[in-house]
Design a protein around this motif. Structure first.
Motif, mmCIF file in Angstrom:
data_model
loop_
_atom_site.group_PDB
_atom_site.id
_atom_site.type_symbol
_atom_site.label_atom_id
_atom_site.label_comp_id
_atom_site.label_asym_id
_atom_site.label_seq_id
_atom_site.Cartn_x
_atom_site.Cartn_y
_atom_site.Cartn_z
ATOM 1 N N ALA A 126 1.071 -1.347 0.011
ATOM 2 C CA ALA A 126 -0.099 -0.023 0.015
ATOM 3 C C ALA A 126 0.782 1.450 0.052
ATOM 4 C CB ALA A 126 -0.856 -0.136 1.301
ATOM 5 N N ALA A 127 2.005 1.279 0.906
ATOM 6 C CA ALA A 127 2.848 2.536 0.955
ATOM 7 C C ALA A 127 3.416 2.563 -0.322
ATOM 8 C CB ALA A 127 3.657 2.340 2.080
ATOM 9 N N LEU A 128 4.049 1.594 -1.002
ATOM 10 C CA LEU A 128 4.800 1.711 -2.117
ATOM 11 C C LEU A 128 3.699 2.239 -3.268
ATOM 12 C CD1 LEU A 128 7.303 1.466 -3.979
ATOM 13 C CD2 LEU A 128 6.667 -1.021 -4.474
ATOM 14 N N GLY A 129 2.644 1.625 -3.384
ATOM 15 C CA GLY A 129 1.504 2.040 -4.372
ATOM 16 C C GLY A 129 1.313 3.494 -4.283
ATOM 17 N N TYR A 130 1.140 4.048 -2.912
ATOM 18 C CA TYR A 130 0.816 5.536 -2.860
ATOM 19 C C TYR A 130 1.907 6.153 -3.622
ATOM 20 C CZ TYR A 130 -0.266 9.926 -1.140
ATOM 21 O OH TYR A 130 -0.515 11.183 -0.899
ATOM 22 N N LEU A 131 3.212 5.904 -3.029
ATOM 23 C CA LEU A 131 4.494 6.766 -3.527
ATOM 24 C C LEU A 131 4.478 6.729 -4.907
ATOM 25 C CD1 LEU A 131 7.109 5.464 -0.885
ATOM 26 C CD2 LEU A 131 6.214 7.734 -1.286
ATOM 27 N N ILE A 132 4.255 5.745 -5.713
ATOM 28 C CA ILE A 132 4.302 5.576 -7.168
ATOM 29 C C ILE A 132 3.135 6.212 -7.853
ATOM 30 C CG2 ILE A 132 3.848 3.984 -9.066
ATOM 31 C CD1 ILE A 132 6.579 3.503 -8.004
ATOM 32 N N LEU A 133 1.855 6.217 -7.177
ATOM 33 C CA LEU A 133 0.741 7.351 -7.829
ATOM 34 C C LEU A 133 1.120 8.558 -7.714
ATOM 35 C CD1 LEU A 133 -1.978 5.251 -6.719
ATOM 36 C CD2 LEU A 133 -1.554 5.263 -8.868
ATOM 37 N N ALA A 134 1.829 9.039 -6.466
ATOM 38 C CA ALA A 134 1.861 10.310 -6.202
ATOM 39 C C ALA A 134 2.978 10.747 -7.184
ATOM 40 C CB ALA A 134 2.444 10.593 -4.788
ATOM 41 N N LEU A 135 4.165 9.982 -7.343
ATOM 42 C CA LEU A 135 5.269 10.353 -8.328
ATOM 43 C C LEU A 135 4.802 10.400 -9.877
ATOM 44 C CD1 LEU A 135 8.286 10.623 -9.039
ATOM 45 C CD2 LEU A 135 8.238 8.198 -9.207
ATOM 46 N N TYR A 136 3.704 9.370 -10.086
ATOM 47 C CA TYR A 136 2.944 9.589 -11.505
ATOM 48 C C TYR A 136 2.185 10.927 -11.577
ATOM 49 C CZ TYR A 136 0.443 7.963 -15.492
ATOM 50 O OH TYR A 136 -0.264 7.898 -16.793
ATOM 51 N N ASP A 137 1.348 11.179 -10.561
ATOM 52 C CA ASP A 137 0.281 12.387 -10.816
ATOM 53 C C ASP A 137 1.153 13.762 -10.896
ATOM 54 O OD1 ASP A 137 -2.308 13.462 -10.642
ATOM 55 O OD2 ASP A 137 -1.931 13.857 -8.632
ATOM 56 N N PRO A 173 2.794 15.301 2.202
ATOM 57 C CA PRO A 173 2.526 14.783 3.667
ATOM 58 C C PRO A 173 1.968 13.270 3.467
ATOM 59 C CG PRO A 173 1.235 16.888 3.169
ATOM 60 C CD PRO A 173 1.791 16.732 2.020
ATOM 61 N N GLY A 174 1.210 12.916 2.543
ATOM 62 C CA GLY A 174 1.219 11.641 2.141
ATOM 63 C C GLY A 174 2.354 10.736 1.798
ATOM 64 N N ALA A 175 3.242 11.064 1.066
ATOM 65 C CA ALA A 175 4.327 10.715 0.615
ATOM 66 C C ALA A 175 5.177 10.416 1.923
ATOM 67 C CB ALA A 175 5.082 11.471 -0.353
ATOM 68 N N ILE A 176 5.296 11.259 2.750
ATOM 69 C CA ILE A 176 6.183 11.221 4.087
ATOM 70 C C ILE A 176 5.710 10.146 4.719
ATOM 71 C CG2 ILE A 176 6.939 12.151 6.182
ATOM 72 C CD1 ILE A 176 6.858 14.950 4.709
ATOM 73 N N VAL A 177 4.486 10.162 5.223
ATOM 74 C CA VAL A 177 3.633 9.079 5.822
ATOM 75 C C VAL A 177 3.857 7.648 4.887
ATOM 76 C CG1 VAL A 177 1.373 8.013 6.548
ATOM 77 C CG2 VAL A 177 2.011 10.350 6.999
ATOM 78 N N ALA A 178 3.619 7.647 3.911
ATOM 79 C CA ALA A 178 3.978 6.328 2.942
ATOM 80 C C ALA A 178 5.438 5.903 2.994
ATOM 81 C CB ALA A 178 3.634 6.525 1.723
ATOM 82 N N GLY A 179 6.167 6.458 3.016
ATOM 83 C CA GLY A 179 7.701 6.504 3.127
ATOM 84 C C GLY A 179 7.911 5.855 4.669
ATOM 85 N N ILE A 180 7.380 6.291 5.752
ATOM 86 C CA ILE A 180 7.728 6.040 7.050
ATOM 87 C C ILE A 180 7.117 4.540 7.009
ATOM 88 C CG2 ILE A 180 7.164 6.153 9.501
ATOM 89 C CD1 ILE A 180 7.260 9.292 8.911
ATOM 90 N N VAL A 181 5.726 4.432 6.574
ATOM 91 C CA VAL A 181 5.319 3.144 6.802
ATOM 92 C C VAL A 181 5.959 2.057 5.979
ATOM 93 C CG1 VAL A 181 2.927 1.717 5.874
ATOM 94 C CG2 VAL A 181 2.769 4.079 6.988
ATOM 95 N N LEU A 182 6.333 2.308 4.581
ATOM 96 C CA LEU A 182 7.207 1.508 3.910
ATOM 97 C C LEU A 182 8.436 1.110 4.599
ATOM 98 C CD1 LEU A 182 7.632 0.009 1.323
ATOM 99 C CD2 LEU A 182 8.871 2.186 0.475
ATOM 100 N N ALA A 183 9.400 1.963 5.126
ATOM 101 C CA ALA A 183 10.526 1.748 5.816
ATOM 102 C C ALA A 183 10.010 0.878 7.185
ATOM 103 C CB ALA A 183 11.116 2.790 6.320
ATOM 104 N N ALA A 184 8.934 0.954 7.779
ATOM 105 C CA ALA A 184 8.783 0.257 9.118
ATOM 106 C C ALA A 184 8.290 -0.809 8.660
ATOM 107 C CB ALA A 184 7.882 1.127 9.949
ATOM 108 N N SER A 185 7.405 -1.173 7.784
ATOM 109 C CA SER A 185 6.976 -2.424 7.311
ATOM 110 C C SER A 185 8.027 -3.345 6.813
ATOM 111 C CB SER A 185 5.717 -2.224 6.306
ATOM 112 O OG SER A 185 6.068 -1.439 5.169
ATOM 113 N N ARG A 186 9.038 -2.874 5.929
ATOM 114 C CA ARG A 186 10.228 -3.662 5.604
ATOM 115 C C ARG A 186 11.021 -4.183 6.626
ATOM 116 N NH1 ARG A 186 7.813 -6.245 2.832
ATOM 117 N NH2 ARG A 186 9.622 -7.494 2.330
ATOM 118 N N VAL A 187 11.345 -3.311 7.501
ATOM 119 C CA VAL A 187 11.921 -3.786 8.935
ATOM 120 C C VAL A 187 11.359 -4.931 9.455
ATOM 121 C CG1 VAL A 187 12.896 -2.875 11.131
ATOM 122 C CG2 VAL A 187 13.177 -1.482 9.024
#
Length: 307
Positions: free
Chosen positions: A121-132, A147-161
């Motif tokens: 979900a986090a990676l998907g949001y980052l890709i969509l934000a970049l595309y948009d 703001p959403g990209a920052i939250v998504a980046g934190i979620v992505l890093a935390a979930s992979r760890v």
């Protein structure tokens, strides 16, 4: 960008950037993101895909789809962009074939699957934000995505760890047949959706939404049928009929609960349909995982690998 053009020694050279970035980088960005998600869920599937002709079929399907949309939105750059997209299609396959996907295996329990879902979900949001913003030349939208990209980046890093640490556990309780079906179904869906994904997505905006929904449901149905057949064959033979009834009833409960959660995600206001689909998919997986895990714990039916 205006300031840069005013101070650039030869501003005419910057013209090559206009309407060229998507032509070269849209394809590798999308394919790499997709294969990354596949690797998070099923590393063995990712290895098979990157080493097979499916990768070339994926590139060809996406390139043709991008080309048709490019021609439909015809500009003076269309012919040049089609050439660039063809070149990108070939180079992307050659580059991605060199990947060596790594990973220990599919999620073994609900916690590992939830870590995968959060990562996706986090990676998907980052890709969509970049595309948009960048790929659609709408840099004025960057601020609203920050703001959403920052939250998504934190979620992505935390979930992979979290996924890495969860994978390092010594002992994990055997997964029930319901959970096995859920992970198997997701793996089958990623494999079957791989080639037609982009065509179905653009059918939403440039064709028939009903046809796109039917094609998406066909892929979901085929993946579900494959997973059901696979898991049923691994149910213990003694008492298989009773086990199958309990297993299938649990899947129905999880499916209904997941569908209701997905409907909530589809109702969320969003600029792009992909955002609503992302919410729906994330809520479906979250709900189905929790319900399936609870059902399996209540009366476990374990599917055993066929020797």
């Amino acid at each position: 960008m205006t300031w840069l053009a005013d101070h650039w020694p030869a501003p005419s050279l910057l013209a090559v950037c206009a309407l060229r970035v998507p032509s070269l980088f849209e394809l590798p960005l999308g394919m790499l993101a997709y294969l990354t998600i596949v690797n998070w869920l099923d590393p063995s599937l990712a290895r098979r895909l990157t080493g097979s002709a499916v990768l070339a079929l994926m590139s060809a399907s996406y390139t043709i789809t991008f080309g048709l949309i490019e021609w439909a939105m015809h500009t003076t750059y269309a012919k040049e962009d089609l050439v660039l997209r063809a070149i990108s299609g070939v180079l992307t396959v050659l580059a991605l074939r060199r990947l060596r996907p790594s990973g220990a295996g599919a999620p073994r329990d609900a916690l590992e699957l939830l870590a995968f879902a959060a990562s996706t979900a986090a990676l998907g949001y980052l890709i969509l934000a970049l595309y948009d913003s960048v790929l659609l030349y709408s840099m004025g939208k960057v601020g609203q995505h920050v703001p959403g990209a920052i939250v998504a980046g934190i979620v992505l890093a935390a979930s992979r760890v979290a996924a890495r640490r969860l994978r390092g556990r010594d002992e994990v309780a055997p997964a029930g047949a319901g959970f096995d079906t859920l992970t198997g179904g997701l793996s089958w869906w990623l494999a079957l959706f791989l080639v037609p994904a982009l065509a179905i997505r653009y059918e939403l905006g440039f064709g028939s939404a009903l046809f796109a929904a039917a094609a998406g449901l066909l892929v979901i149905g085929a993946a579900t049928a494959a997973a059901l057949f696979q898991v049923y064959g691994r149910l213990p033979v003694p008492g298989r009929a009773t086990s199958a009834r309990h297993w299938l009833l649990g899947l129905v409960v999880a499916g209904v609960a997941g569908a209701l959660a997905a409907a909530v995600g589809l109702a969320v206001p969003a600029t792009h349909s992909e955002i609503r689909l992302l919410w729906a998919a994330a809520l479906f997986i979250l709900t189905a995982t929790l319900v399936t895990a609870a059902w399996d714990r209540r009366s476990p039916v374990v599917a055993v690998p066929v020797s």
